[in-house]
Design a protein around this motif. Structure first.
Motif, PDB file in Angstrom:
ATOM      1  N   LYS A 155      28.180 100.196  46.421  1.00 53.88           N
ATOM      2  CA  LYS A 155      27.056  99.302  46.160  1.00 53.88           C
ATOM      3  C   LYS A 155      26.253  99.722  44.941  1.00 53.88           C
ATOM      4  CE  LYS A 155      26.555  97.924  51.011  1.00 53.88           C
ATOM      5  NZ  LYS A 155      25.650  97.870  52.192  1.00 53.88           N
ATOM      6  N   VAL A 164      45.473  89.318  52.846  1.00 53.00           N
ATOM      7  CA  VAL A 164      44.575  88.694  53.817  1.00 53.00           C
ATOM      8  C   VAL A 164      45.072  87.308  54.204  1.00 53.00           C
ATOM      9  CG1 VAL A 164      42.207  87.961  54.273  1.00 53.00           C
ATOM     10  CG2 VAL A 164      42.631  90.035  52.967  1.00 53.00           C
ATOM     11  N   TRP A 186      36.513  93.614  47.204  1.00 47.82           N
ATOM     12  CA  TRP A 186      35.563  93.243  48.266  1.00 47.82           C
ATOM     13  C   TRP A 186      35.343  91.735  48.276  1.00 47.82           C
ATOM     14  CZ3 TRP A 186      30.738  90.936  47.598  1.00 47.82           C
ATOM     15  CH2 TRP A 186      29.924  90.870  48.729  1.00 47.82           C
ATOM     16  N   ALA A 187      35.162  91.157  47.085  1.00 46.27           N
ATOM     17  CA  ALA A 187      34.943  89.709  46.994  1.00 46.27           C
ATOM     18  C   ALA A 187      36.163  88.943  47.483  1.00 46.27           C
ATOM     19  CB  ALA A 187      34.624  89.322  45.550  1.00 46.27           C
ATOM     20  N   LEU A 247      33.246  99.126  49.195  1.00 43.27           N
ATOM     21  CA  LEU A 247      32.424  98.691  48.065  1.00 43.27           C
ATOM     22  C   LEU A 247      31.401  99.759  47.732  1.00 43.27           C
ATOM     23  CD1 LEU A 247      31.518  96.378  46.124  1.00 43.27           C
ATOM     24  CD2 LEU A 247      29.935  95.678  47.926  1.00 43.27           C
ATOM     25  N   THR A 266      41.438  97.212  53.796  1.00 47.67           N
ATOM     26  CA  THR A 266      40.000  97.395  53.983  1.00 47.67           C
ATOM     27  C   THR A 266      39.428  98.001  52.707  1.00 47.67           C
ATOM     28  OG1 THR A 266      40.292  97.739  56.340  1.00 47.67           O
ATOM     29  CG2 THR A 266      38.219  98.480  55.374  1.00 47.67           C
ATOM     30  N   THR A 267      38.474  97.344  52.134  1.00 43.26           N
ATOM     31  CA  THR A 267      37.962  97.742  50.829  1.00 43.26           C
ATOM     32  C   THR A 267      36.583  98.365  50.961  1.00 43.26           C
ATOM     33  OG1 THR A 267      39.130  95.884  49.881  1.00 43.26           O
ATOM     34  CG2 THR A 267      37.471  96.941  48.513  1.00 43.26           C
ATOM     35  N   GLU A 311      38.396  89.923  49.654  1.00 48.25           N
ATOM     36  CA  GLU A 311      38.496  90.056  51.106  1.00 48.25           C
ATOM     37  C   GLU A 311      37.490  89.153  51.813  1.00 48.25           C
ATOM     38  OE1 GLU A 311      38.591  93.604  54.476  1.00 48.25           O
ATOM     39  OE2 GLU A 311      38.008  94.039  52.409  1.00 48.25           O
ATOM     40  N   LYS A 312      36.267  89.119  51.325  1.00 42.58           N
ATOM     41  CA  LYS A 312      35.233  88.287  51.956  1.00 42.58           C
ATOM     42  C   LYS A 312      35.596  86.805  51.869  1.00 42.58           C
ATOM     43  CE  LYS A 312      32.415  91.549  53.228  1.00 42.58           C
ATOM     44  NZ  LYS A 312      32.228  91.828  54.676  1.00 42.58           N
ATOM     45  N   VAL A 313      36.084  86.389  50.708  1.00 37.90           N
ATOM     46  CA  VAL A 313      36.440  84.982  50.520  1.00 37.90           C
ATOM     47  C   VAL A 313      37.597  84.602  51.435  1.00 37.90           C
ATOM     48  CG1 VAL A 313      37.463  83.350  48.897  1.00 37.90           C
ATOM     49  CG2 VAL A 313      35.565  84.792  48.166  1.00 37.90           C
ATOM     50  N   ARG A 353      38.531  85.796  54.201  1.00 41.00           N
ATOM     51  CA  ARG A 353      38.249  85.881  55.638  1.00 41.00           C
ATOM     52  C   ARG A 353      37.243  84.825  56.115  1.00 41.00           C
ATOM     53  NH1 ARG A 353      40.429  90.294  58.025  1.00 41.00           N
ATOM     54  NH2 ARG A 353      41.057  92.048  56.691  1.00 41.00           N
ATOM     55  N   LEU A 354      36.830  83.925  55.223  1.00 41.97           N
ATOM     56  CA  LEU A 354      35.871  82.903  55.640  1.00 41.97           C
ATOM     57  C   LEU A 354      36.455  82.034  56.750  1.00 41.97           C
ATOM     58  CD1 LEU A 354      34.467  81.722  52.179  1.00 41.97           C
ATOM     59  CD2 LEU A 354      33.255  83.042  53.912  1.00 41.97           C
TER      60      LEU A 354
END
Length: 408
Positions: free
Chosen positions: A218, A125, A79-80, A216, A213-214, A82-84, A86-87
């Protein structure tokens, strides 16, 4: 004695080249076979072999592997990543973010697990954004090794060195943390300069990789964060034995209603643990001959003393790229006798083996993981491409670290 020397030489030959000539035996296999051969040949008794294994180091490493593995199973690393990736920022800025995230996670969790968990998604990504993954993967790998050098729990060799020198978490970080931080802008400057105008791929990869697509979890991620934070706080407080702290954290995370313990335990690098056990036994068998002590006495007479921080820094740097960072530390640490310079010696061996790991692909497990994972995604990182960035990164960070150690 000659049998012991032959076995020891063969084991460390495989440590250096990665595989036993004419046999399908890797580094871990060589360490295990070497340990068994030492016992069978009488170079070390079964009881002495058992006593040679440092269970404190193994307990600390195993516990932290489980803690880090919980983040993998919960989906946090993916998840981290992917988020990084896609910034919505420029490639140069994204490179800086990659370096910061890699160094930060690797300093608090085992760097090899971080690299193993995040590399495939970073590739996918990056390709989805039309970017060349190579500079980002190189930066991610270099930052993982450099950032991990700054804390006791960043890498296995740091844990081995800290146990040998009896350094606390705080003492280790105070000695090695500053140069670890200073290495990050060096990594960014070199790679950003080398790949300026080359942020995109010239040719499409033969094996395209779709974005992943991950999902997470929580709840499990929150639990892992709470336990990891408690472990780090306990290590900083230095009230309880650190191996017990790590094992307690691992035990809490393995008792779970939603995640299977076997899935978390799959993230533990059993091969690395076996390699360390085998090397503990082989090194002790050689030590029983008295040859290492005689060698270090002779080196001291000619002006080379491994208990001098700068000499240790140079020796660790060179050995790390010959036999690997973990074997290098295991070779040197039993012969360190700190009096008032334990922190300087800790910084020397951690920074020397950590920063020199970026020189070539096989200098570290993280480098091997990145190259192999990238290849499985259709991205080739050649030996030359790795060294083109790794050599200047290594040289500049080592010069900076050498100045820091001289200052200490």
């Amino acid at each position: 004695m000659y049998t012991t020397l032959l076995i020891f030489f063969m084991v460390y030959l495989v440590m250096g080249i990665g595989k036993m000539p004419a046999f399908n035996v890797d580094r871990t296999g060589a360490a295990v076979v070497g340990a068994l051969a030492m016992i069978v040949a009488g170079s070390i008794s079964p009881q002495a072999a058992w006593d040679a294994i440092d269970y404190r180091t193994l307990g600390l490493l195993f516990g932290l592997m489980v803690v880090s593995g919980a983040f993998t199973v919960s989906g946090f690393y993916a998840w981290a990543a992917e988020k990084v990736a896609r910034l919505p920022i420029s490639p140069a800025a994204l490179l800086a973010v990659f370096i910061g995230v890699s160094a930060g996670l690797s300093s608090l969790l085992t760097n090899d697990v971080v690299v193993l968990s995040m590399t495939p998604l970073l590739v996918s990504v990056a390709l989805a954004r039309g970017l060349n993954p190579v500079p980002f993967l190189l930066a991610f790998c270099f930052a993982a090794n450099a950032g991990a050098a700054g804390t006791l729990i960043g890498s296995p060799q740091n844990m081995i060195a800290a146990q040998s020198l009896d350094l606390s978490f705080n003492e280790f970080m105070m000695a090695a943390g500053v140069p670890a931080l200073l290495s990050l802008p060096i990594i960014w400057c070199i790679i950003a300069w080398q790949y300026r105008g080359k942020w995109t791929l010239e040719h499409p990869v033969a094996k395209a990789t779709a974005p992943v697509t991950t999902q997470l979890d929580k709840v499990e991620t929150t639990k892992a964060i709470i336990v990891a934070s408690a472990v780090i706080i306990a290590l900083v407080a230095d009230i309880w034995p650190r191996e017990l702290v790590a094992l307690a954290g691992a035990g809490i995370l393995l008792v779970n209603r939603s995640l299977a313990s076997k899935d978390v335990l799959k993230q533990v690098d059993g091969n690395l643990l076996l390699l360390i056990i085998g090397l503990f036994i082989c090194n002790q068998a050689l030590s029983n001959t008295g040859l290492p002590q005689s060698l270090f006495d002779w080196l001291r007479e000619v002006g080379i003393n491994v208990n001098d921080p700068l000499s240790l820094f140079v020796a660790g740097s060179l050995l790390s790229d010959i036999v690997g960072n973990n074997p290098a530390v295991m070779l040197l640490s039993p012969y360190l006798h700190p009096e008032n310079n334990a922190q300087s010696l800790g910084a020397a061996i951690a920074l020397g083996t950590g920063f020199s790991s970026n020189l070539i692909i096989f200098g570290s497990l993280a480098g091997i993981i990145v190259v192999e994972q990238a290849a499985s995604c259709g991205i080739k990182i050649s030996f030359g491409a790795f060294a083109k960035s790794g050599v200047p990164v290594t040289l500049l960070t080592l010069v900076m670290a050498g100045a820091w150690i001289a200052f200490l």
